[in-house]
Write an enzyme that holds these catalytic residues in place. Sequence first.
Site, PDB file in Angstrom:
ATOM      1  N   LYS A 123       0.877  -1.377  -0.209  1.00 57.53           N
ATOM      2  CA  LYS A 123       0.417  -0.533  -0.115  1.00 57.53           C
ATOM      3  C   LYS A 123       0.855   1.650  -0.079  1.00 57.53           C
ATOM      4  O   LYS A 123       0.653   1.939  -0.778  1.00 57.53           O
ATOM      5  CB  LYS A 123      -0.847   0.171   1.187  1.00 57.53           C
ATOM      6  CG  LYS A 123      -1.505   1.257   0.864  1.00 57.53           C
ATOM      7  CD  LYS A 123      -3.191   0.975   2.072  1.00 57.53           C
ATOM      8  CE  LYS A 123      -2.212   1.344   3.793  1.00 57.53           C
ATOM      9  NZ  LYS A 123      -3.208   1.547   4.831  1.00 57.53           N
ATOM     10  N   ASP A 150      -6.539   1.733   1.033  1.00 60.05           N
ATOM     11  CA  ASP A 150      -6.485   1.822   2.336  1.00 60.05           C
ATOM     12  C   ASP A 150      -8.203   1.223   3.165  1.00 60.05           C
ATOM     13  O   ASP A 150      -8.554   0.108   2.439  1.00 60.05           O
ATOM     14  CB  ASP A 150      -6.215   2.945   2.457  1.00 60.05           C
ATOM     15  CG  ASP A 150      -7.310   4.049   2.489  1.00 60.05           C
ATOM     16  OD1 ASP A 150      -8.339   3.291   1.803  1.00 60.05           O
ATOM     17  OD2 ASP A 150      -7.274   4.986   3.027  1.00 60.05           O
TER      18      ASP A 150
END
Length: 214
Positions: free
Chosen positions: A120, A138
């Site tokens: 991420k 997220d």
Amino acid sequence: MNDQEIAAFFQTLRRANPSPQTELEYASVFELLAAVLLSAQATDIGVNKATRRLFPVANTPQKILALGEAGLSEYIRTIGLYRSKAKHLIATCRILVDKHGGQVPNKRADLEELPGVGRKTANVVLNVAFGQATMAVDTHLFRVSNRTGLAPGKTPLAVELGLLKRIPAEFMVDAHHWLILHGRYICKARQPLCGSCAVASLCDHGRRLQSPPA
């Protein structure tokens, strides 16, 4: 959501916010990397408060290393998990200096070798700093993708791959920001603001709310 609805979805978000930006404050690629690393399980507001104190003093890998782990911890102690984040950031700075000449690399494999930098975080840096068409999933993106029907998936990776496949190329670079901001301020976890949502008519959840009971 079908292809036409997805295109209309992003056209609507683009009209409302033509040039979306991250809410993390940074002035260099390294500052961005450090801020994103610190933002895990923390709010952008909280990270910005800490980096406003840190970056004027230490905003390069060399200066962070000069602070040392204890010194760095004093600047970021208001952020959750600050001890482990200080350790990771110090180790990351050492690798950047020793292996990359103090520069942040622009390749995923190199980024993911840095302590505290997962898929991420790498996606955020590649997208924001280097303009690559990546999707950092997220909690906001995961929720919005599943709730709207944009790219349903049981894991962040499944959602990421679904988004990369379904979002038209013209929206891809900015899509990450639009979806985060939409999830943060409109499509909230507990009480989504469907009544004031500009894309509710294109969203699976919004259409269910508008449909009369059987």
